[in-house]
Design an enzyme around this catalytic site. Structure first.
Site, PDB file in Angstrom:
ATOM      1  CG  ASP A 353      52.033 -89.408   7.572  1.00 51.97           C
ATOM      2  OD1 ASP A 353      53.071 -90.044   7.362  1.00 51.97           O
ATOM      3  OD2 ASP A 353      51.552 -88.598   6.764  1.00 51.97           O
ATOM      4  CG  ASP A 647      49.148 -85.705   5.381  1.00 57.76           C
ATOM      5  OD1 ASP A 647      49.564 -86.840   5.056  1.00 57.76           O
ATOM      6  OD2 ASP A 647      49.885 -84.705   5.439  1.00 57.76           O
ATOM      7  CG  ASP A 651      48.436 -91.613   5.238  1.00 58.74           C
ATOM      8  OD1 ASP A 651      49.351 -92.420   5.452  1.00 58.74           O
ATOM      9  OD2 ASP A 651      48.623 -90.397   5.102  1.00 58.74           O
TER      10      ASP A 651
END
Length: 931
Positions: A353, A647, A651
């Site tokens: 990410d 996070d 995800d």
């Protein structure tokens, strides 16, 4: 049950009063029907696997399965020997020891994972009773979040979490933090199609469960609740059982098959050879004699199989993983699932990410481009004070100073970055707000793209209008530009402003233009919810970004050099994703366009097309949750070992599907539940450290296998040789248990305690189909095992043909004379058996040091001073343990105390195993230099 609390629906913002609408909402009957049809607004909790089933799963380990077979065989042999009075009850010590090895390995692993799982039981702690304001039967009511149903009209206000998915009916300066679903920290919401963001992951008139209102307010009609929401779909996807067999498990499976086939082959060879010798070499064969011989032969074969099984391996691997689990925690990696310690070292791709992992997850001023600001203190000049007022007063954000280590922005993160810049320049925004009266204000809206505030300015000594917003919109309202204290016509300076703006936009910066105007008495600024004042003065452009973490570029380069492909998968815009990739060294102007793809483009392509592109991809922007999971699965189909960082709730499916899921310490509970490791400091550098730990752990496991398989080869060959020579094994059951279980466990601790080596990051990831016993290991195992066999066989032959009471009696001439004397001899005395046992153990003791140096290219003595509390302490424990067993073990271990002189001779002579290894390593370093 709900509470009717007020008749008014709308806030009384002056600019919006003409748009006020009346909503009646659902009736009680409609609420009941909607709940029956669409369900409650709760997420179905995942089914928890019972503890007994979790424990049983530990018995599926390949080596444990071999041990279970060996346990059955050992119990059978022990029962036969006890029933025939060939042995006393001590014969059951061997199956008892194998059972202990099985229970220790499975229970330790089970206990560690259960303990770790308790720390992650946060998912169901979500509060579904948070009050939500809805319109029902024409009145505004507060109800618990769980009671929201499809069709409800919900009022949204700043700071509140959106309770369900819905269609916006009104959006007044509405800005929503969608980072939990898309990675986008600030999405502008509107009900006007002409103002929709074409690049937004979700439509600009959609409000989604689990996101948070950062600024403004609105009204929405609920369209989906509970599991049917986007949040619920992601949550459900994170629960799908997508466990992939780890590389270590695959390799241990292959090792177990190798051990099984090899031990069965040797056992078969023993049976065949002994039967051939018996039936061809015996003149008179009787049924009783033949039956007894055949049964004895089968028992010898079973003994070989049992000796070949590395009883200590499962326990040792478990201890190695557990120790690494504990030490990785000190390096900001909280490991939840043991296998992740090692699997991280096998990773070939990291899908990361952007926000919070590569960047700091805090918007900051990149450059304050005020044309009259020279960098001096803002309070030292009238212009500086005007700039401070323009930022502090024309804002709705606040700063949270409760955490001394990190100041947080409350409200709009872009405005928070401006306040943080003031704080860094020693200006208190709160003091300015308390000292200055605000008379009028237009809050920011997606339609206007600016915010305006009228104040009574102490700095200017009169009323001032401050405006900030999209630079091109603000500039269009201006007649002059304030440059170095002078007012220049906009026409003369427009090209400079546009060039400055283009430079910021090319770096994917967020930009805000600032303007002001000194107001005359009674001058009107606002009309019909818009700016009426004209001829403003443009003050400059401020560029704001979420800065890349200082350690991120070096950490990414470290991964690339280690042969690990890094891919950015983010819900952010294409421009922002490319700029961050450029700053960390992952993207350059030379990269082809097909190395970047958007979520919409990715979703439109079939798997067959994507399989030819996924390895080359570097960036996926505007990615939706299931896009990330699909990318992971496609990479796995290409034979990649995938690690995913994230996070947000978005995800979770990808974290669950990957071989290793890495959640962030401040991530959502759903992300943490789906992950294997939590990165406590959110840093990509900690991820590279996890890779180094994983690779070093695998190397230490290889070193232990090298050590233990050398012991097993030597012991197996001794039993094999004895079976053809007609002699019993000189090693008793309890002695073999000491060697294979206790001593090996200590050896595993010693090797697992070795510190990780930075050198492993200069190697490429191991191949997925690679055998855990490499060619170098196989050569070392067979070479050392055969060497030890030749030495031990010679000692056994010498002891059998002479009566040794002190090693000082040894004669080299007689040693070689006895080597090939296969007569029955005089047998072995208790002292000779104790000498043989000690020599066998100390040969393995010194071999631990050779195992430590394996693949290091250095001396076994290198860095010993750094391992005093680990490797050295455990090695000394093994040595002391052997001394105590021989001195005080007595009948239990079938030993008698040795003379001090013999101890000295054995220690010195067996240490040649270490010095021979040192010599070989020296030759390799000098003549065959490696990396």
């Amino acid at each position: 049950m709900y509470i009717c609390c007020r008749p008014q629906i709308r806030k009384n913002y002056p600019e919006n009063m003409e748009h006020a609408k009346h909503y009646t909402g659902l009736s009680d009957a409609q609420v009941a029907e909607s709940r029956r049809k669409y369900g409650e607004n709760i997420l179905t909790p995942p089914a928890r696997e019972p503890l007994w089933l979790q424990l049983l799963e530990k018995f599926t380990d390949p080596i444990i399965r071999i041990l279970l077979i060996a346990l059955l065989a050992s119990v059978g042999v022990a029962c036969y020997q006890r029933l025939t009075a060939a042995q006393d009850s001590s014969v059951f010590l061997e199956p008892l020891g194998i059972l202990l090895a099985i229970l220790l390995a499975t229970c330790v692993s089970f206990a560690f994972e259960v303990s770790a799982n308790k720390k992650f039981r946060v998912l169901n702690q979500v509060n579904d009773d948070t009050p939500v304001k809805v319109v029902r039967s024409g009145s505004v009511c507060e109800i618990p979040k769980r009671e929201v149903v499809v069709g409800d009209v919900v009022l949204l206000e700043t700071g509140e979490e959106i309770p369900a998915d819905g269609q916006l009916l009104e959006a007044i300066a509405l800005q929503v933090n969608e980072s939990t679903l898309t990675g986008e920290p600030l999405a502008h919401k509107t009900t006007h199609p002409e103002h929709f963001d074409p690049e937004a992951t979700y439509r600009s008139d959609r409000a989604l469960k689990g996101t948070t209102v950062m600024d403004g307010h609105g009204v929405m009609e609920v369209q989906a609740v509970g599991d049917a929401t986007e949040y619920g779909k992601v949550y459900e996807g994170s629960q799908i059982d997508s466990r992939v067999e780890t590389p270590l498990n695959r390799q241990l499976n292959r090792l177990s098959r190798l051990i099984t086939y090899a031990s069965y082959a040797v056992a078969g060879a023993i049976i065949a050879a002994r039967l051939l010798l018996y039936f061809t070499g015996t003149d008179s064969i009787t049924w009783i004699g033949a039956g007894s011989y055949i049964l004895n032969t089968i028992m010898i074969a079973v003994t070989v199989v049992v000796v070949a099984v590395p009883e200590g391996l499962p326990m040792s691997v478990t201890l190695s993983l557990a120790l690494s689990m504990k030490r990785m925690f000190a390096a900001n990696n909280l490991v939840r699932k043991m296998h992740a310690c090692e699997t991280m070292g096998a990773a070939t791709v990291i899908c990361t990410d952007k926000t919070g992992t590569l960047t700091q997850n805090q918007m900051k001023v990149f450059e304050a481009g005020f044309y009259s600001y020279d960098g001096a203190g803002l309070g030292e000049s009238a212009t500086g004070q005007i700039i401070a007022e323009a930022i502090a007063l024309n804002s709705t954000a606040y700063l949270d100073f409760s955490d001394a280590n990190k100041i947080r922005a409350l409200g709009n993160p872009t405005e928070g970055a401006l306040l943080l810049w003031l704080h860094q320049n020693a200006v208190s925004y709160l003091s300015l707000r308390e000292a200055v009266a605000i008379t009028e204000q237009l809050t920011f809206s997606t339609e206007r793209k600016y915010m305006a505030t009228v104040v009574q300015s102490p700095a200017a000594g009169q009323a001032m209008l401050y405006v900030k917003g999209a630079p091109e919109i603000v500039l269009a309202q201006c007649a002059t530009v304030l440059v170095a204290g002078k007012h220049l016509p906009v026409a003369e300076y427009r090209a400079t402003v546009e060039q400055q703006l283009l430079g910021y936009q090319q770096q994917a910066m967020r930009t805000l233009g600032f303007a002001c105007k000194a107001l005359g008495e009674g001058e009107r600024c606002f009309a019909d919810g818009k700016l009426a004042a004209a001829n403003l003065t443009f003050m400059g452009i401020v560029a704001i970004s979420d800065p890349v973490r200082e350690d991120a570029p070096a950490a990414v380069v470290s991964c690339l050099q280690a042969g690990i492909d890094v891919k950015i998968v983010t819900g952010d815009t294409p421009g922002t994703a490319r700029e961050v990739a450029r700053q960390i060294g992952l993207w350059s102007s030379a990269d082809a366009a097909d190395r970047h793809i958007t979520g919409a483009e990715f979703a439109a392509l079939p798997d067959e097309t994507l399989l030819s592109r996924v390895l080359a991809l570097k960036i996926m922007s505007r990615a939706r949750p299931m896009d990330k999971e699909r990318l992971v699965r496609l990479l796995q189909q290409k034979g990649q070992v995938v690690a995913v960082t994230g996070d947000g709730t978005n995800d979770a499916p990808a974290l669950n599907a990957a071989q290793v899921g890495l959640s962030m310490g401040d991530g959502t509970s759903v992300a943490k539940e789906a992950s294997d490791i939590t990165i406590l400091d959110n840093s990509f550098k900690s991820i590279t450290r996890a890779v180094m730990w994983g690779r070093s752990l695998y190397q230490n496991i290889q070193r232990f296998i090298l050590f233990q398989m050398t012991i097993n080869v030597a012991a197996c060959l001794i039993v094999l040789a004895g079976s053809f020579l007609g002699t019993e094994s000189p090693l008793t059951v309890t002695q073999m248990l000491w060697v294979n279980l206790i001593m090996d466990t200590f050896a595993a601790l010693a090797l697992a305690s070795l510190p990780p080596s930075e050198k492993v990051m200069r190697r490429k990831p191991r191949k997925a189909d690679e055998h855990i016993i490499s060619k170098k290991m196989a050569t070392a195992i067979l070479g050392s095992g055969l060497t030890f066999l030749l030495i031990l066989f010679g000692i056994l032959q010498y002891f059998k043909h002479d009566c040794i009471t002190r090693l000082t009696q040894l004669s080299l001439h007689k040693f070689f004379a006895c080597y090939f004397d296969f007569s029955s001899g005089n047998g072995l005395s208790p002292y000779e058996l104790s000498l043989f046992f000690t020599i066998f153990v100390l040969l393995q003791f010194w071999n631990i040091f050779n195992a430590k140096a394996f693949e290091s290219g250095r001396s076994a003595m290198f860095n010993l001073h750094k391992c005093l509390s680990g490797f050295v302490a455990v090695a000394l424990t093994i040595g002391v343990g052997q001394f105590l067993i021989v001195t005080f073990g007595g009948e239990m271990f079938n030993v008698v105390p040795l003379h001090p002189t013999d101890w000295a001779i054995i220690v010195g002579a067996t240490s040649l195993a270490l010095w021979a290894g040192e010599g070989i390593r020296l030759i390799k370093r000098v003549f065959f230099a490696r990396e």
